[in-house]
Design a protein around this motif. Sequence first.
Motif, PDB file in Angstrom:
ATOM      1  N   GLY A  82       0.805  -1.207   0.000  1.00 52.20           N
ATOM      2  CA  GLY A  82       0.000   0.000   0.000  1.00 52.20           C
ATOM      3  C   GLY A  82       0.839   1.257   0.000  1.00 52.20           C
ATOM      4  N   LEU A  83       2.109   1.136   0.378  1.00 53.56           N
ATOM      5  CA  LEU A  83       3.018   2.277   0.356  1.00 53.56           C
ATOM      6  C   LEU A  83       3.683   2.465  -0.994  1.00 53.56           C
ATOM      7  CD1 LEU A  83       4.794   1.617   3.781  1.00 53.56           C
ATOM      8  CD2 LEU A  83       2.880   3.155   3.352  1.00 53.56           C
ATOM      9  N   GLY A  84       3.342   1.588  -1.953  1.00 51.02           N
ATOM     10  CA  GLY A  84       4.033   1.590  -3.241  1.00 51.02           C
ATOM     11  C   GLY A  84       3.995   2.914  -3.967  1.00 51.02           C
ATOM     12  N   LYS A  85       2.912   3.685  -3.800  1.00 48.59           N
ATOM     13  CA  LYS A  85       2.807   4.977  -4.480  1.00 48.59           C
ATOM     14  C   LYS A  85       3.167   6.131  -3.562  1.00 48.59           C
ATOM     15  CE  LYS A  85      -0.620   3.470  -7.855  1.00 48.59           C
ATOM     16  NZ  LYS A  85      -1.980   3.670  -8.406  1.00 48.59           N
ATOM     17  N   GLN A  86       2.793   6.044  -2.306  1.00 46.62           N
ATOM     18  CA  GLN A  86       3.042   7.163  -1.407  1.00 46.62           C
ATOM     19  C   GLN A  86       4.516   7.305  -1.038  1.00 46.62           C
ATOM     20  OE1 GLN A  86       1.451   9.742  -0.293  1.00 46.62           O
ATOM     21  NE2 GLN A  86      -0.402   9.228  -1.449  1.00 46.62           N
ATOM     22  N   LEU A  87       5.229   6.210  -0.931  1.00 40.82           N
ATOM     23  CA  LEU A  87       6.635   6.303  -0.546  1.00 40.82           C
ATOM     24  C   LEU A  87       7.457   7.083  -1.570  1.00 40.82           C
ATOM     25  CD1 LEU A  87       8.652   5.571   1.595  1.00 40.82           C
ATOM     26  CD2 LEU A  87       9.089   3.399   0.418  1.00 40.82           C
ATOM     27  N   PRO A  88       7.387   6.741  -2.873  1.00 37.14           N
ATOM     28  CA  PRO A  88       8.133   7.577  -3.839  1.00 37.14           C
ATOM     29  C   PRO A  88       7.585   8.998  -3.940  1.00 37.14           C
ATOM     30  CG  PRO A  88       6.785   5.936  -4.988  1.00 37.14           C
ATOM     31  CD  PRO A  88       6.761   5.574  -3.541  1.00 37.14           C
ATOM     32  N   LEU A  89       6.261   9.155  -3.760  1.00 33.10           N
ATOM     33  CA  LEU A  89       5.705  10.507  -3.785  1.00 33.10           C
ATOM     34  C   LEU A  89       6.246  11.350  -2.642  1.00 33.10           C
ATOM     35  CD1 LEU A  89       1.949   9.861  -4.715  1.00 33.10           C
ATOM     36  CD2 LEU A  89       3.655  11.068  -6.102  1.00 33.10           C
ATOM     37  N   SER A  90       6.346  10.747  -1.465  1.00 31.89           N
ATOM     38  CA  SER A  90       6.860  11.492  -0.310  1.00 31.89           C
ATOM     39  C   SER A  90       8.306  11.910  -0.531  1.00 31.89           C
ATOM     40  CB  SER A  90       6.738  10.653   0.958  1.00 31.89           C
ATOM     41  OG  SER A  90       7.561   9.495   0.896  1.00 31.89           O
ATOM     42  N   LEU A  91       9.111  11.008  -1.105  1.00 35.73           N
ATOM     43  CA  LEU A  91      10.505  11.358  -1.389  1.00 35.73           C
ATOM     44  C   LEU A  91      10.585  12.448  -2.459  1.00 35.73           C
ATOM     45  CD1 LEU A  91      12.017   7.756  -1.457  1.00 35.73           C
ATOM     46  CD2 LEU A  91      12.281   9.463   0.349  1.00 35.73           C
ATOM     47  N   GLY A  92       9.745  12.335  -3.486  1.00 35.44           N
ATOM     48  CA  GLY A  92       9.771  13.321  -4.557  1.00 35.44           C
ATOM     49  C   GLY A  92       9.323  14.695  -4.097  1.00 35.44           C
ATOM     50  N   ILE A  93       8.234  14.769  -3.348  1.00 35.64           N
ATOM     51  CA  ILE A  93       7.734  16.068  -2.878  1.00 35.64           C
ATOM     52  C   ILE A  93       8.710  16.685  -1.898  1.00 35.64           C
ATOM     53  CG2 ILE A  93       5.869  17.206  -1.623  1.00 35.64           C
ATOM     54  CD1 ILE A  93       5.138  16.368  -4.441  1.00 35.64           C
ATOM     55  N   THR A  94       9.300  15.868  -1.024  1.00 38.02           N
ATOM     56  CA  THR A  94      10.276  16.404  -0.075  1.00 38.02           C
ATOM     57  C   THR A  94      11.496  16.970  -0.809  1.00 38.02           C
ATOM     58  OG1 THR A  94       9.573  14.795   1.589  1.00 38.02           O
ATOM     59  CG2 THR A  94      11.702  15.857   1.918  1.00 38.02           C
ATOM     60  N   MET A  95      11.938  16.262  -1.836  1.00 38.42           N
ATOM     61  CA  MET A  95      13.073  16.774  -2.611  1.00 38.42           C
ATOM     62  C   MET A  95      12.686  18.052  -3.338  1.00 38.42           C
ATOM     63  SD  MET A  95      16.172  16.053  -2.986  1.00 38.42           S
ATOM     64  CE  MET A  95      17.417  17.052  -3.838  1.00 38.42           C
ATOM     65  N   LEU A  96      11.469  18.127  -3.817  1.00 39.80           N
ATOM     66  CA  LEU A  96      11.002  19.362  -4.458  1.00 39.80           C
ATOM     67  C   LEU A  96      11.018  20.513  -3.468  1.00 39.80           C
ATOM     68  CD1 LEU A  96       9.750  20.846  -6.871  1.00 39.80           C
ATOM     69  CD2 LEU A  96       7.500  20.056  -6.087  1.00 39.80           C
ATOM     70  N   ALA A  97      10.618  20.245  -2.215  1.00 36.65           N
ATOM     71  CA  ALA A  97      10.649  21.283  -1.183  1.00 36.65           C
ATOM     72  C   ALA A  97      12.083  21.753  -0.937  1.00 36.65           C
ATOM     73  CB  ALA A  97      10.027  20.754   0.104  1.00 36.65           C
ATOM     74  N   MET A  98      13.059  20.805  -0.975  1.00 40.21           N
ATOM     75  CA  MET A  98      14.453  21.197  -0.788  1.00 40.21           C
ATOM     76  C   MET A  98      14.926  22.100  -1.936  1.00 40.21           C
ATOM     77  SD  MET A  98      15.085  19.627   2.047  1.00 40.21           S
ATOM     78  CE  MET A  98      13.339  19.913   2.443  1.00 40.21           C
ATOM     79  N   ALA A 126      15.091  15.187   6.415  1.00 45.34           N
ATOM     80  CA  ALA A 126      14.357  14.296   7.330  1.00 45.34           C
ATOM     81  C   ALA A 126      13.132  14.997   7.902  1.00 45.34           C
ATOM     82  CB  ALA A 126      15.278  13.821   8.452  1.00 45.34           C
ATOM     83  N   THR A 127      13.306  16.282   8.281  1.00 43.80           N
ATOM     84  CA  THR A 127      12.163  17.043   8.792  1.00 43.80           C
ATOM     85  C   THR A 127      11.101  17.211   7.713  1.00 43.80           C
ATOM     86  OG1 THR A 127      13.635  18.252  10.277  1.00 43.80           O
ATOM     87  CG2 THR A 127      11.456  19.208   9.867  1.00 43.80           C
ATOM     88  N   GLY A 128      11.537  17.455   6.470  1.00 51.95           N
ATOM     89  CA  GLY A 128      10.593  17.597   5.366  1.00 51.95           C
ATOM     90  C   GLY A 128       9.836  16.309   5.095  1.00 51.95           C
ATOM     91  N   LEU A 129      10.535  15.174   5.186  1.00 53.55           N
ATOM     92  CA  LEU A 129       9.877  13.886   4.958  1.00 53.55           C
ATOM     93  C   LEU A 129       8.816  13.632   6.031  1.00 53.55           C
ATOM     94  CD1 LEU A 129      10.079  11.568   2.921  1.00 53.55           C
ATOM     95  CD2 LEU A 129      11.598  10.396   4.533  1.00 53.55           C
ATOM     96  N   LEU A 130       9.163  13.945   7.264  1.00 51.65           N
ATOM     97  CA  LEU A 130       8.169  13.809   8.345  1.00 51.65           C
ATOM     98  C   LEU A 130       6.996  14.763   8.140  1.00 51.65           C
ATOM     99  CD1 LEU A 130      10.499  13.456  11.480  1.00 51.65           C
ATOM    100  CD2 LEU A 130       9.118  11.671  10.393  1.00 51.65           C
ATOM    101  N   THR A 131       7.293  15.949   7.608  1.00 49.98           N
ATOM    102  CA  THR A 131       6.222  16.913   7.339  1.00 49.98           C
ATOM    103  C   THR A 131       5.250  16.367   6.306  1.00 49.98           C
ATOM    104  OG1 THR A 131       7.720  18.756   7.834  1.00 49.98           O
ATOM    105  CG2 THR A 131       5.720  19.256   6.587  1.00 49.98           C
ATOM    106  N   TYR A 132       5.802  15.758   5.246  1.00 44.46           N
ATOM    107  CA  TYR A 132       4.928  15.166   4.226  1.00 44.46           C
ATOM    108  C   TYR A 132       4.004  14.133   4.845  1.00 44.46           C
ATOM    109  CZ  TYR A 132       3.323  12.693   0.076  1.00 44.46           C
ATOM    110  OH  TYR A 132       2.539  12.113  -0.896  1.00 44.46           O
ATOM    111  N   TRP A 133       4.566  13.220   5.638  1.00 42.25           N
ATOM    112  CA  TRP A 133       3.734  12.162   6.215  1.00 42.25           C
ATOM    113  C   TRP A 133       2.775  12.688   7.280  1.00 42.25           C
ATOM    114  CZ3 TRP A 133       2.928   7.756   3.950  1.00 42.25           C
ATOM    115  CH2 TRP A 133       3.859   7.258   3.063  1.00 42.25           C
TER     116      TRP A 133
END
Length: 371
Positions: A82-98, A126-133
Amino acid sequence: MKVRLGNANIGLLHYLGLWTVVAAVFGAQELLRDIVDDHHVWSLWDYTRWGMVQWYTWAALAPWVFRLAERYPIRAPLRLRGLGKQLPLSLGITMLAMVIGAMVSTLFEPSDFIQQLWYFVGQHFATGLLTYWALFAIQQAMAFHEEKSRRELEASRLTAELAQSRLRALKSQLQPHFLFNTLHAIATLLDEDTLSAEDMLLRLSDLLRAFLEDYDGQEISLKRELVLLDLYLGIQRTRFKDRLTTQIYVSPDTLPCAVPSLILQPIVENAIRHGIGERVGADCVEIECRREGDSLCIDVRNRNSTLEADTSAKKGHGIGLSNTALRLRELYGDEAQVRLEMIWPQGVICRLRLPFREIEEPDESPEVVIA
């Protein structure tokens, strides 16, 4: 202007104010950390600017995160796939925020974009990734609450519709039941007393017309119910002649009280059927209506029957009393009751207890003669 987060709309000033508080808290934390670690302490504006760049970026991305969470939710039971889509999305959005944060910081800092990007990744990824979740969890909680409220509302609506369907079914059973019994009584009089049979047909016509004119609600006033009952009693008095007498005692303050429509007719019908309908001699059926505290009390008495001779009557046999009990339970729950008791020296009383609540009816409702 409003910011849309899921199904919630937040005013822009309130939305920015919320993220400003977050930026101020994290900026103050950075300041305290430098003080405690004995590092170089920058100006208050520097800490505020860094916090605003970091968290205003997430303020801009939060509606997007909510839409992604709504489009790709994680439903129970929770599994890794179930994390198959959200996990890469979280990494991508967090990197976009950086990346966005680094681009904005180059406007205020002497270092170039690459240096700022490495700084943001090292300090805030790491803080951004936690923010996404965290934003994802908030959206899922809001969606769960909305779905729960929708299902509760739907369940409440279905329960109400089911109760209304049951009540309509019970009510619809009463009229044919009464009609068949009355037509049978008329048929028995056609050869014996034609005039009485004709009179009963006329009264039956008036009663059926009253049924058809009655509005489609489940409750009417006691005043209206007594009018319908009097039409029915007129038919029975014609049928049994001098053997049947009736008395109605009504407290005037009970007339506006709400009662289930046609609640008295099957009870009186049972009283007559199990009284002079099966026994020789005369009978007097008495109906008494009074208020006791927050309850409307209706007693239907007949003097020419007994529960001992017909134990099934005590169980509320037949469509009359059984439907009465079911209708009361559907309409009022435990606030209403119906029961049969013996009265001395002979006879049976049916006691109805209903919650006292007045109901408005049109001014053209017929008058009731109170005995």
